[in-house]
Design a protein around this motif. Structure first.
Motif, PDB file in Angstrom:
ATOM      1  N   LYS A   1       0.836  -1.200   0.000  1.00 49.03           N
ATOM      2  CA  LYS A   1       0.000   0.000   0.000  1.00 49.03           C
ATOM      3  C   LYS A   1       0.873   1.252   0.000  1.00 49.03           C
ATOM      4  O   LYS A   1       0.560   2.249  -0.658  1.00 49.03           O
ATOM      5  N   GLY A   2       1.973   1.209   0.761  1.00 48.25           N
ATOM      6  CA  GLY A   2       2.898   2.330   0.771  1.00 48.25           C
ATOM      7  C   GLY A   2       3.582   2.519  -0.573  1.00 48.25           C
ATOM      8  O   GLY A   2       3.792   3.656  -1.023  1.00 48.25           O
ATOM      9  N   VAL A   3       3.937   1.408  -1.222  1.00 53.55           N
ATOM     10  CA  VAL A   3       4.559   1.478  -2.546  1.00 53.55           C
ATOM     11  C   VAL A   3       3.608   2.133  -3.534  1.00 53.55           C
ATOM     12  O   VAL A   3       3.995   2.998  -4.341  1.00 53.55           O
ATOM     13  N   TRP A   4       2.341   1.720  -3.489  1.00 59.40           N
ATOM     14  CA  TRP A   4       1.335   2.299  -4.395  1.00 59.40           C
ATOM     15  C   TRP A   4       1.152   3.785  -4.116  1.00 59.40           C
ATOM     16  O   TRP A   4       1.126   4.608  -5.052  1.00 59.40           O
ATOM     17  N   LEU A   5       1.024   4.150  -2.842  1.00 57.57           N
ATOM     18  CA  LEU A   5       0.804   5.553  -2.494  1.00 57.57           C
ATOM     19  C   LEU A   5       1.979   6.415  -2.944  1.00 57.57           C
ATOM     20  O   LEU A   5       1.782   7.543  -3.419  1.00 57.57           O
ATOM     21  N   ALA A   6       3.196   5.913  -2.812  1.00 58.90           N
ATOM     22  CA  ALA A   6       4.371   6.664  -3.253  1.00 58.90           C
ATOM     23  C   ALA A   6       4.311   6.919  -4.760  1.00 58.90           C
ATOM     24  O   ALA A   6       4.569   8.045  -5.223  1.00 58.90           O
ATOM     25  N   ALA A   7       3.965   5.883  -5.524  1.00 57.43           N
ATOM     26  CA  ALA A   7       3.896   6.027  -6.979  1.00 57.43           C
ATOM     27  C   ALA A   7       2.797   7.003  -7.382  1.00 57.43           C
ATOM     28  O   ALA A   7       2.991   7.841  -8.285  1.00 57.43           O
ATOM     29  N   TYR A   8       1.647   6.901  -6.735  1.00 55.19           N
ATOM     30  CA  TYR A   8       0.535   7.810  -7.057  1.00 55.19           C
ATOM     31  C   TYR A   8       0.865   9.248  -6.668  1.00 55.19           C
ATOM     32  O   TYR A   8       0.606  10.182  -7.437  1.00 55.19           O
ATOM     33  N   THR A   9       1.460   9.450  -5.497  1.00 58.09           N
ATOM     34  CA  THR A   9       1.818  10.798  -5.061  1.00 58.09           C
ATOM     35  C   THR A   9       2.855  11.416  -5.997  1.00 58.09           C
ATOM     36  O   THR A   9       2.773  12.601  -6.335  1.00 58.09           O
ATOM     37  N   ASP A  10       3.817  10.613  -6.432  1.00 59.41           N
ATOM     38  CA  ASP A  10       4.806  11.103  -7.395  1.00 59.41           C
ATOM     39  C   ASP A  10       4.126  11.561  -8.688  1.00 59.41           C
ATOM     40  O   ASP A  10       4.468  12.610  -9.247  1.00 59.41           O
TER      41      ASP A  10
ATOM     42  N   LEU B   1       8.939  10.151  -4.034  1.00 57.33           N
ATOM     43  CA  LEU B   1       8.803   9.320  -2.840  1.00 57.33           C
ATOM     44  C   LEU B   1       9.056   7.837  -3.116  1.00 57.33           C
ATOM     45  O   LEU B   1       9.309   7.078  -2.191  1.00 57.33           O
ATOM     46  N   SER B   2       8.968   7.443  -4.362  1.00 53.42           N
ATOM     47  CA  SER B   2       9.180   6.025  -4.693  1.00 53.42           C
ATOM     48  C   SER B   2      10.660   5.689  -4.601  1.00 53.42           C
ATOM     49  O   SER B   2      11.525   6.471  -5.016  1.00 53.42           O
ATOM     50  N   LEU B   3      10.941   4.503  -4.073  1.00 56.35           N
ATOM     51  CA  LEU B   3      12.304   4.016  -4.012  1.00 56.35           C
ATOM     52  C   LEU B   3      12.687   3.406  -5.355  1.00 56.35           C
ATOM     53  O   LEU B   3      11.835   2.936  -6.114  1.00 56.35           O
ATOM     54  N   GLU B   4      13.985   3.418  -5.653  1.00 54.84           N
ATOM     55  CA  GLU B   4      14.452   2.756  -6.858  1.00 54.84           C
ATOM     56  C   GLU B   4      14.119   1.276  -6.752  1.00 54.84           C
ATOM     57  O   GLU B   4      14.445   0.627  -5.755  1.00 54.84           O
ATOM     58  N   ARG B   5      13.484   0.749  -7.772  1.00 54.16           N
ATOM     59  CA  ARG B   5      12.972  -0.615  -7.679  1.00 54.16           C
ATOM     60  C   ARG B   5      14.078  -1.663  -7.739  1.00 54.16           C
ATOM     61  O   ARG B   5      14.037  -2.674  -7.044  1.00 54.16           O
TER      62      ARG B   5
END
Length: 230
Positions: free
Chosen positions: A199-208, A215-219
């Motif tokens: 959920k945090g990964v998704w929120l980071a991608a959407y916020t970006d 906010l997303s980390l390098e995958r």
């Protein structure tokens, strides 16, 4: 007594995420202010809805039901109300997911009986998965593109159309929401549950995507080899 009748209505069902943990903290750590945070959102949403006498907001525990009589011309304003509520929650560092549908609905005071609510709940429980409120495909087809285009909606790569609650607003509000999202994402990343992490990964991608943050980390990257030393 006036006879109760169903009315075709827009119905949004929202599930407040992490609610049981909020309750635990509210009981064990009163200084955490969990109860007041959620209640402030409820009061603010009620104030937002005060201008529309046909709009109803009911909250019980971790469930929020927002409804309004069905009218295609009011679709956009209804979706914007759902987005407003999501922003209120996020401003208090609270996430939710949910579904928006249409169907026979009756709500009066603390009583609710609704086929539309059941449909919205099934959308939330079966398809939402992330902190997003998805909209029924049948409802979108019924309303039509004329009114959909005026609404804050996005379509994700899995085909789901969801409420785009972060775009728009003033720069000061965007910064405040970005800061709140960052705190929520950090909490998700530190959680032991993989479902909370995603959920945090998704929120980071959407916020970006919505606010231009990073906010997303390098995958993919080299492992931190030192962390594997005993």
């Amino acid at each position: 007594m006036t006879s109760a009748v169903f009315e075709q209505s827009y119905v949004a069902f929202l599930d407040v995420l992490g609610f049981s943990e909020m309750v635990d903290r509210a009981v064990s750590q009163p200084e955490a202010d969990e109860l007041n945070r959620l209640y402030r959102c409820h009061i603010a949403a009620r104030n937002l809805a005060a201008a529309d006498r046909e709009l109803s907001i009911i909250q019980f525990s971790d469930s929020v039901v927002i409804s309004r009589p069905y009218d295609p011309s009011q679709f956009s304003s209804f979706i914007k109300m759902v987005a407003d509520y999501q922003r209120l929650l996020l401003s208090e560092r609270i996430l939710c997911r949910g579904g928006v549908s249409r169907g026979p609905h009756y709500a009066k005071e603390a009583f609710v009986m609704s086929a539309g609510l059941i449909d919205a709940y099934l959308l939330e429980s079966r398809r939402a998965r992330y902190p997003r409120v998805i909209v029924s495909e049948d409802l979108l087809k019924l309303v039509g593109s004329k009114f959909i285009r005026k609404s804050p909606l996005l379509q994700e790569d899995d085909g789901v159309v969801f409420v785009d609650f972060l775009r728009g607003g003033r720069s000061r509000e965007k910064q405040r929401l970005a800061d709140a999202a960052r705190q929520c994402i950090t909490t998700c990343r530190e959680h032991a549950s993989s479902s909370v992490l995603e959920k945090g990964v998704w929120l980071a991608a959407y916020t970006d995507a919505a606010l231009g943050t990073t906010l997303s980390l390098e995958r993919f990257g080299s492992p931190d080899w030192a962390s594997f030393d005993i």
